[in-house]
Write an enzyme that holds these catalytic residues in place. Structure first.
Site, PDB file in Angstrom:
ATOM      1  N   GLY A  94      60.515  56.420   7.092  1.00 43.99           N
ATOM      2  CA  GLY A  94      59.269  55.834   7.621  1.00 43.99           C
ATOM      3  C   GLY A  94      58.713  55.035   6.080  1.00 43.99           C
ATOM      4  O   GLY A  94      58.379  53.964   6.248  1.00 43.99           O
ATOM      5  N   HIS A 500      52.694  57.457  14.013  1.00 43.83           N
ATOM      6  CA  HIS A 500      52.560  58.550  13.383  1.00 43.83           C
ATOM      7  C   HIS A 500      52.808  59.847  14.292  1.00 43.83           C
ATOM      8  O   HIS A 500      52.181  60.784  14.319  1.00 43.83           O
ATOM      9  CB  HIS A 500      51.234  58.648  12.904  1.00 43.83           C
ATOM     10  CG  HIS A 500      50.612  57.808  12.085  1.00 43.83           C
ATOM     11  ND1 HIS A 500      49.224  57.269  11.915  1.00 43.83           N
ATOM     12  CD2 HIS A 500      51.216  56.809  11.162  1.00 43.83           C
ATOM     13  CE1 HIS A 500      49.006  56.375  11.059  1.00 43.83           C
ATOM     14  NE2 HIS A 500      50.198  55.896  10.703  1.00 43.83           N
TER      15      HIS A 500
END
Length: 564
Positions: A94, A500
């Site tokens: 990420g 997330h």
């Protein structure tokens, strides 16, 4: 090949682990990443850029077939459509494609972790590791690091978008003060966002910041990319290695296996390897090594919705390489029992990388402390088949009501007379599958976007009608704000995430039947196996999850090196 530590997953956490564990020359470390290598001198322009709008749309950077269910409606009035869920698949994970936001969350987040059984993870325990991560170029003092691998900075006043600057000043007039430091004392207000970029203004993924050329030359560290771990191997209940397929098909043996594949793929790998709910595994023909009810449960996200506005030409960004999430708005909902700062808005200078996105600024809201919980489970024992992912957002009514509050507050802020001349038509928005599809690079999409962009600029008094017909498909802010049923339906139908995912292998005490690991990341019921990534989080922090994930990796590396 036999290693002391075999790290499965080279994302934000895996790269940190590999760098920290290999500091000890007596330890041999192997890092395996499914995606391609990202290194100094070998980083694509879209990944290097501090504007991430193209990197996370490139299917070569993500698990292209991964989808998820987002919202949930008890009335079943809102159809539950699976949509693509962008998760990184390259070295750095990420941190190589995200928005680079470098915030930590509230001290109360980590007190909550301790209360949920993750002893030793309070704020006082975690702060030193946050400081170890960073070199803050703007602030010093007890809340800021000075010599870490990630450089942290805020956008300069002369670089900030005129739209974002005006939104911040409007918020201040409305009682939300402009404050200097998002990573200072935990307070509500508007802040220039803290981001992790190099001194030359480029992205700093952990594959560059931690896996430097010097680190990569260590003889006790081997990095394998373009190779996927399909199954963890056991001798009885002791993990002894992993099967690897791809560029380097192999079986790699190790004294300790560390799963760092992220909150979606870490639990999937454990399940395929025989650790998880026994009945579910048996139904798929997977031999049960250890029955563990919590794996894949407790799936968390930050539910999101947005309010956008057409930008007059003078309000648009001039530097298309500039970061778009230039400021943030943290506020408290006032919901009973919710912590301060339980709501967040990213103040975006543009809504996308393309010509239409350049013409729109937005307030992208999310519930900073969400209470809804989802789950994931295997769809098949085949490692090539992605798991079924259901976030079940808004199952907890508190999350629904706070997103509705956010949409109202966003509409009021952008419609404030103080914004006159700095924005045009204000309208509800979301990162829907339709928006995501149109944003994909390609000739046909470019033609559509170009035509719509030209019409938006030429529409004049007809612009509002054009936006409400071509962009929102008939939905108007006035219509939502004057009809609570319509507002509720809109939020339920269009709720999205923030990329997330967390919580699916959560830390906890050994007497908690839903805890998957000890506070040191050791998987209960087996030996020689740890987890280290965002899946360990017992509850979701009030933050973009990248910095907390890097902090977790720093702390788990310390536990390993100290024999815990």
């Amino acid at each position: 090949m036999t290693a002391d530590h075999l790290i499965l997953g080279g994302g934000s956490a895996g790269c940190v682990l590999a760098a920290r564990l290999s500091e000890d020359p007596k330890r041999t470390v192997v890092l395996v990443e499914a995606g391609r290598n990202i290194a100094v001198g070998d980083i694509p322009d879209d990944v290097r850029s501090r504007y991430p709008g193209r990197a996370y749309l490139d299917t070569s950077n993500i698990w292209a077939s991964l989808t998820s269910l987002m919202g949930y409606s008890r009335s079943n009035s809102a159809p539950r459509l699976s949509r693509r869920y962008e998760q990184a698949r390259l070295l750095g994970g990420g941190s190589a494609i995200n928005a680079m936001m470098a915030n930590r969350g509230a001290p109360s987040d980590y007190a909550e972790w301790e209360a949920l059984g993750a002893s030793g993870w309070g704020w006082e325990d975690c702060l030193p590791n946050f400081l170890k991560i960073e070199t803050d170029r703007d602030f010093k003092g007890p809340l800021h690091g000075t010599d870490g691998p990630l450089t942290i900075r805020r956008i300069a006043d002369d670089k900030i978008s005129p739209f974002v600057d005006r939104v911040m000043k409007t918020l201040e007039k409305r009682g939300h003060p402009i404050r200097p430091d998002q990573n200072g004392a935990w307070e509500d207000g508007a802040f220039h966002g803290a981001i992790a970029v190099s001194d030359t203004g480029e992205r700093l993924p952990t594959s560059l910041a931690y896996l430097t050329p010097e680190v990569r030359r260590r003889p006790n560290l081997r990095i394998i990319t373009d190779s996927t771990a399909t199954r963890i191997l056991f001798d009885g209940i002791r993990a002894v290695g992993a099967e690897i397929t791809g560029g380097t098909p192999d079986t790699i043996a190790a004294h300790e296996i560390i799963v760092a594949s992220g909150a979606i793929h870490s639990p999937a790998l454990l399940l395929r390897s025989g650790i998880g709910p026994g009945a579910d595994l048996t139904a798929l023909g997977i031999p049960v090594i250890a029955s563990c009810s919590g794996i894949g449960r407790n799936l968390m996200e930050h539910p999101s919705i947005a309010v956008a506005a057409y930008l007059p030409p003078s309000m648009r960004v001039r530097d298309r390489a500039e970061h778009h999430e230039q400021a943030v708005w943290r506020f408290s909902s006032g919901l009973q029992d919710a912590p301060r700062g339980d709501m967040h808005a990213a103040i975006l200078s543009r809504a996308g990388w393309h010509s239409v996105g350049l013409r729109m600024g937005s307030l992208f809201f999310w519930v900073n402390k969400s209470y809804s919980r989802g789950f994931l489970k295997l769809a098949s024992a085949d490692p090539l088949v992605e798991p079924d992912v259901d976030f079940r957002m808004l199952t907890d009514e508190r999350d629904l009501e706070r997103l509705k509050l956010a949409l109202r507050m966003g509409a009021q802020a952008l419609s404030d007379p103080h914004m006159d001349g700095y924005r045009g038509t204000v309208f509800p928005s979301s990162y829907s599958p339709r928006v995501a599809k149109v944003a994909v690079p390609g000739a046909w999409n470019a033609l559509q976007r170009g035509a719509l962009s030209a019409m938006l600029d030429l529409a004049g008094p007809l612009r509002a009608a054009l936006i409400h017909s071509a962009v929102t498909l008939g939905t108007t802010l006035d219509g939502l704000l004057n009809d609570d049923i319509a507002l509720t339906e809109f939020v339920r139908r269009h709720v999205g995430g923030t990329w997330h995912p967390s919580g699916t292998c959560r830390m906890g005490s050994p007497d908690d039947p839903m805890a998957v690991t000890s506070p040191a990341g050791l998987v209960y019921g087996v030996e020689g196996l740890r987890v280290c990534d965002a899946s360990l989080m017992p509850s979701i922090p009030c933050a973009n999850t990248n910095m907390p994930t890097i902090m977790i990796a720093e702390r788990i590396a310390h536990f390993i090196r100290s024999g815990q």
